[in-house]
Design an enzyme around this catalytic site. Structure first.
Site, PDB file in Angstrom:
ATOM      1  N   SER A  70       0.837  -1.206   0.000  1.00 21.95           N
ATOM      2  CA  SER A  70       0.000   0.000   0.000  1.00 21.95           C
ATOM      3  C   SER A  70       0.868   1.250   0.000  1.00 21.95           C
ATOM      4  O   SER A  70       2.013   1.220   0.458  1.00 21.95           O
ATOM      5  CB  SER A  70      -0.880   0.035   1.250  1.00 21.95           C
ATOM      6  OG  SER A  70      -1.659  -1.117   1.326  1.00 21.95           O
TER       7      SER A  70
HETATM    8  N1  SAH Z   1       0.402  -5.450   4.240  1.00 21.11           N
HETATM    9  C1  SAH Z   1       1.035  -5.759   2.999  1.00 21.11           C
HETATM   10  C2  SAH Z   1       0.109  -5.483   1.838  1.00 21.11           C
HETATM   11  C3  SAH Z   1      -0.087  -6.708   1.133  1.00 21.11           C
HETATM   12  S1  SAH Z   1      -1.250  -6.702  -0.173  1.00 21.11           S
HETATM   13  C4  SAH Z   1       2.369  -5.054   2.849  1.00 21.11           C
HETATM   14  O1  SAH Z   1       2.703  -4.205   3.698  1.00 21.11           O
HETATM   15  O2  SAH Z   1       3.091  -5.356   1.902  1.00 21.11           O
HETATM   16  C5  SAH Z   1      -2.398  -7.877   0.444  1.00 21.11           C
HETATM   17  C6  SAH Z   1      -1.847  -9.253   0.731  1.00 21.11           C
HETATM   18  O3  SAH Z   1      -2.953 -10.020   1.223  1.00 21.11           O
HETATM   19  C7  SAH Z   1      -1.303 -10.009  -0.481  1.00 21.11           C
HETATM   20  O4  SAH Z   1      -0.021 -10.458  -0.187  1.00 21.11           O
HETATM   21  C8  SAH Z   1      -2.274 -11.176  -0.645  1.00 21.11           C
HETATM   22  O5  SAH Z   1      -1.657 -12.364  -1.109  1.00 21.11           O
HETATM   23  C9  SAH Z   1      -2.793 -11.341   0.778  1.00 21.11           C
HETATM   24  N2  SAH Z   1      -4.089 -12.006   0.901  1.00 21.11           N
HETATM   25  C10 SAH Z   1      -5.200 -11.878   0.134  1.00 21.11           C
HETATM   26  N3  SAH Z   1      -6.194 -12.667   0.599  1.00 21.11           N
HETATM   27  C11 SAH Z   1      -5.700 -13.315   1.702  1.00 21.11           C
HETATM   28  C12 SAH Z   1      -6.216 -14.264   2.607  1.00 21.11           C
HETATM   29  N4  SAH Z   1      -7.464 -14.739   2.508  1.00 21.11           N
HETATM   30  N5  SAH Z   1      -5.431 -14.701   3.617  1.00 21.11           N
HETATM   31  C13 SAH Z   1      -4.145 -14.239   3.750  1.00 21.11           C
HETATM   32  N6  SAH Z   1      -3.594 -13.356   2.911  1.00 21.11           N
HETATM   33  C14 SAH Z   1      -4.355 -12.881   1.898  1.00 21.11           C
END
Ligand code: SAH
Length: 221
Positions: A70
């Site tokens: 993000s």
């Molecule tokens: N907080 C992260 C942002 C990641 S983007 C950062 O600082 O980089 C969102 C993430 O959520 C992705 O890596 C995606 O694979 C994960 N995601 C999506 N659905 C999910 C689920 N049901 N359980 C765990 N992770 C999930």
């Protein structure tokens, strides 16, 4: 000097981070400890190398596997809510991604539990935070919508992917007065911050934002 100290020095000589912090202040982030921390974390180490020159810009960036980190102000707003409203005991993060938000949470909370559904991102972020000598994080490869593999009561839950519905298991694991931070796409894309009050939820804030979707199941490699 240990590798950790060297890393600290590199972080503290990153001028782009100082610019990012100045921008965050202009955007209403006023928690000094949070600003200092975000100014000291090497954000360029969390994005795909081809995009590291943009790591401190006000934009989401690729982290691999079609996922994004993000933009700084979104991370800052979500964290600032937690710092203002949550007890700093245990926090559950769904969507480890690059581990950037995880590293920030680890600084403020006693214990961070983080779940990622993409195996390679799970492994990369785990290795990255280990290299940074961050010790108070437990990583889990799985579908965050199923919650942590065993029951633990959390002071806060933060979801970093866009949900269409509220995963009940994630609200059930919150303690009374616990804080839930979740991007939700109904009625329009926004992030909300709520406090658990018995059977009710008190809304403490919302802000507009876009996120990659919260998906079901887990993906290998
Ligand atoms: N907080 C992260 C942002 C990641 S983007 C950062 O600082 O980089 C969102 C993430 O959520 C992705 O890596 C995606 O694979 C994960 N995601 C999506 N659905 C999910 C689920 N049901 N359980 C765990 N992770 C999930």
């Amino acid at each position: 000097m240990s590798p950790y100290d060297l890393q600290w020095l590199v972080k503290h000589t990153e001028p782009r981070a100082a610019q990012m912090v100045a921008q965050l202040k202009e955007q209403g982030i006023d928690h000094l400890e949070l600003l200092a921390l975000m100014g000291s974390i090497a954000r360029h180490e969390f994005v795909e190398p081809a995009f590291s020159h943009l790591a401190y810009s006000a934009t989401p960036l690729p982290i691999g596997r079609n996922q994004t980190i993000s933009q700084p102000v979104t991370v800052a707003r979500m964290t600032q809510w937690l710092l203002n409203y949550a007890r700093r005991g245990r926090v559950l993060e769904v969507g480890t991604g690059s581990g950037y938000q995880t590293a920030i949470l680890a600084h403020f909370f006693n214990k961070v539990h983080t779940i990622e559904r993409q195996e390679s991102l799970y492994q990369l972020s785990k290795d990255r935070l280990n290299r940074m000598n961050i010790k108070n994080v437990e990583f889990y490869f799985g579908d965050g919508q199923m919650g942590w593999p065993h029951k633990i009561d959390m002071d806060a839950v933060i979801i970093t992917a866009m949900a269409s519905k509220v995963p009940v298991v994630l609200t059930d694991c919150l303690k009374e007065n616990g804080i839930l931070i979740m991007p939700i796409d109904r009625p329009s894309s926004c992030i909300g911050c709520w406090q658990k009050k018995g059977q009710h939820w008190k809304c403490l804030g919302t802000t507009s934002a876009n996120f990659v979707p919260l998906l079901e199941g887990k993906e290998y490699a």
